[in-house]
Design an enzyme around this catalytic site. Structure first.
Site, PDB file in Angstrom:
ATOM      1  N   ARG A   1       0.843  -1.215   0.000  1.00  0.00           N
ATOM      2  CA  ARG A   1       0.000   0.000   0.000  1.00  0.00           C
ATOM      3  C   ARG A   1       0.873   1.259   0.000  1.00  0.00           C
ATOM      4  NH1 ARG A   1      -1.512   2.226   4.298  1.00  0.00           N
ATOM      5  NH2 ARG A   1      -1.900   0.340   5.483  1.00  0.00           N
TER       6      ARG A   1
ATOM      7  N   TYR B   1     -14.743  17.810 -16.180  1.00  0.00           N
ATOM      8  CA  TYR B   1     -15.321  16.467 -16.082  1.00  0.00           C
ATOM      9  C   TYR B   1     -16.356  16.469 -14.954  1.00  0.00           C
ATOM     10  CZ  TYR B   1     -15.594  11.516 -14.898  1.00  0.00           C
ATOM     11  OH  TYR B   1     -16.052  10.262 -14.596  1.00  0.00           O
TER      12      TYR B   1
ATOM     13  N   ASP C   1      -5.594  19.130 -15.347  1.00  0.00           N
ATOM     14  CA  ASP C   1      -5.999  17.788 -15.770  1.00  0.00           C
ATOM     15  C   ASP C   1      -5.616  17.670 -17.246  1.00  0.00           C
ATOM     16  OD1 ASP C   1      -7.368  15.567 -16.765  1.00  0.00           O
ATOM     17  OD2 ASP C   1      -9.022  15.798 -15.346  1.00  0.00           O
TER      18      ASP C   1
ATOM     19  N   LYS D   1      -7.549   6.708 -19.960  1.00  0.00           N
ATOM     20  CA  LYS D   1      -7.870   7.185 -21.309  1.00  0.00           C
ATOM     21  C   LYS D   1      -6.681   6.962 -22.254  1.00  0.00           C
ATOM     22  CE  LYS D   1     -11.823   8.676 -19.605  1.00  0.00           C
ATOM     23  NZ  LYS D   1     -11.946   8.246 -18.219  1.00  0.00           N
TER      24      LYS D   1
HETATM   25  C1  LIG Z   1     -10.912  14.784 -18.093  1.00  0.00           C
HETATM   26  C2  LIG Z   1     -11.106  13.668 -17.116  1.00  0.00           C
HETATM   27  N1  LIG Z   1     -10.502  13.723 -15.924  1.00  0.00           N
HETATM   28  C3  LIG Z   1     -10.649  12.735 -15.010  1.00  0.00           C
HETATM   29  C4  LIG Z   1     -11.458  11.666 -15.255  1.00  0.00           C
HETATM   30  C5  LIG Z   1     -11.628  10.594 -14.199  1.00  0.00           C
HETATM   31  O1  LIG Z   1     -10.814   9.526 -14.487  1.00  0.00           O
HETATM   32  P1  LIG Z   1     -11.138   8.008 -14.001  1.00  0.00           P
HETATM   33  O2  LIG Z   1     -12.393   7.590 -14.686  1.00  0.00           O
HETATM   34  O3  LIG Z   1      -9.906   7.265 -14.407  1.00  0.00           O
HETATM   35  O4  LIG Z   1     -11.316   8.069 -12.523  1.00  0.00           O
HETATM   36  C6  LIG Z   1     -12.115  11.555 -16.475  1.00  0.00           C
HETATM   37  C7  LIG Z   1     -12.986  10.393 -16.762  1.00  0.00           C
HETATM   38  O5  LIG Z   1     -13.741  10.379 -17.694  1.00  0.00           O
HETATM   39  C8  LIG Z   1     -11.937  12.593 -17.429  1.00  0.00           C
HETATM   40  O6  LIG Z   1     -12.557  12.559 -18.622  1.00  0.00           O
END
Ligand SMILES: Cc1ncc(COP(=O)(O)O)c(C=O)c1O
Length: 383
Positions: A55, A108, A179, A204
């Site tokens: 962990r 998001y 992000d 992604k």
């Molecule tokens: C721009 C963006 N940031 C963060 C996330 C969250 O990622 P996760 O689904 O891997 O938790 C997503 C998920 O669709 C996203 O599109």
């Protein structure tokens, strides 16, 4: 990273292939092994760097953490998390009770939901801004603890003036996070623009095959890196070793996938903009897109996500999703396969996202096959 004056500087496409390999010695594996062990042999006081318990740290994470740091131009290894949201939650932990967060109104939706939860639980003030409007963002920064930026935004594809926003945050002592899921480190390196931390949904493009859920954060300073690691250990928001290994395998082809899917996206955007059954197309590659000038100046490539509003409103958009055969109706993005969805099917999506907006994640298939399927679906559903 690609400074021509540094003889051994490698291009990002090469870094994605070469970083995080085991040391070369006769008989050594070319790929890092997966270590499946929850604990390590140890006794007495733990020495710095010594592995103790999975962990806290495990060697299967390190090659990916090093490779991502190299791609983002960071001096310190990245920190992997069990998902993109776990990485974002770690960044949000820098916001004290009663603090203030500034983030895009079209971030998001779960990042927005996380901020709203902080508002409800910890009295945090949440200011949603139009990230394309630099003055509006800068005006919101006074007294903020965190600026979280997406550029391009999900799903509206607004492009921010990252250097201006990040400089304004720095001047005011506001922690800044970007992000970078949509752009990938091949499209932009936010640390070079002044960000304190970059987060990714590795799920992604970085992993790239829709078979892994994983997140990561890469910080500018050793202190912030240590804080992210400490958060991960405390909260147990760790990934399993297989996920990280798979993500590293996916990362090897990042440049090929991004190059092909971006080409496909730009070509489809150009054709869709002239389609009789399409009301609006959003993609920063289009010369009249509001984000075109900034994306041309600040990014390498325009990304592989398209916004499209077909004729016929939300019902028309749903009919297009139902009519495609090759495109996959699914949420998520960044896989080799092309997919699409109507974002407002989620009650939690921002109310300022049009009801009829389809978000298309363009993959690496032959562009003519993608076009034929989309064109046929549009004509049969709303034509
Ligand atoms: C721009 C963006 N940031 C963060 C996330 C969250 O990622 P996760 O689904 O891997 O938790 C997503 C998920 O669709 C996203 O599109």
């Amino acid at each position: 990273m690609s400074d021509p004056h540094v003889p051994d500087a490698l291009s990002p496409a090469t870094v994605a292939v070469a970083a995080g390999r085991p040391e070369r010695s006769q008989g050594a594996p070319v790929n890092p092994p997966i270590v499946l062990s929850s604990t390590y042999v140890s006794q007495g006081v733990q020495q710095p760097g010594e592995l103790l318990y999975t962990r806290m740290d495990t060697e299967t994470w390190h090659p990916f953490e090093e490779a991502l740091a190299a791609l983002e131009g960071a001096e310190h290894p990245g920190v992997v998390f069990g998902s993109g949201m776990a990485a974002i939650a770690a960044v949000f932990s820098a916001v004290p009770a009663g603090g203030k967060v500034v983030l895009p109104r079209h971030a998001y939706q779960v990042s927005l939901g996380f901020a709203d939860d902080l508002a409800a639980r910890a009295g945090v003030e949440v200011v949603r801004v139009d990230v394309a409007d630099t003055d509006q963002v800068v005006a919101a920064l006074d007294g903020a603890s965190l600026l979280l930026v997406e550029s391009p935004t999900n799903p509206m594809l607004e492009v921010a003036d990252l250097p201006a926003l990040l400089a304004a945050a720095r001047e005011r002592g506001v922690l800044s996070a970007v992000d970078n899921t949509f752009a990938t480190p091949l499209g932009q390196q936010p640390l070079a623009h002044g960000a304190d931390v970059v987060v990714h949904s590795v799920t992604k493009y970085l992993a790239g095959h829709s078979d892994v859920v994983l997140g990561a954060a890469v910080a500018r300073t050793p202190e912030l890196t240590a804080a992210l690691r400490a958060y991960r250990t405390l909260h147990g928001s760790i990934p399993g070793p297989f996920e990280v290994w798979l993500a590293l395998r996916g990362l090897r082809t990042l440049a090929l996938r991004v190059e092909r899917s971006q080409q496909n996206a730009a070509e489809l955007a150009r054709r869709l903009a002239e389609h009789p059954d399409v009301v609006e197309v959003r993609h920063p590659s289009l010369p009249d897109d509001p984000g075109h000038e900034r994306a041309t100046r600040l990014m390498t490539g325009y990304g592989s996500i398209l916004g499209m509003r077909p004729r016929g409103g939300a019902a028309g958009a749903d009919a297009v999703v139902a009519a495609v055969r090759l495109w996959v109706p699914a949420t998520s993005l960044g896989g080799v396969e092309s997919s699409l969805e109507r974002r407002r099917r989620f009650a939690t999506e921002s109310r300022t996202v049009p009801e009829d907006l389809l978000r298309l994640s363009v993959g690496v298939e032959d562009v003519e096959d993608l076009w034929r399927d989309l064109d046929r679906a549009l004509r049969s559903a709303v034509g």
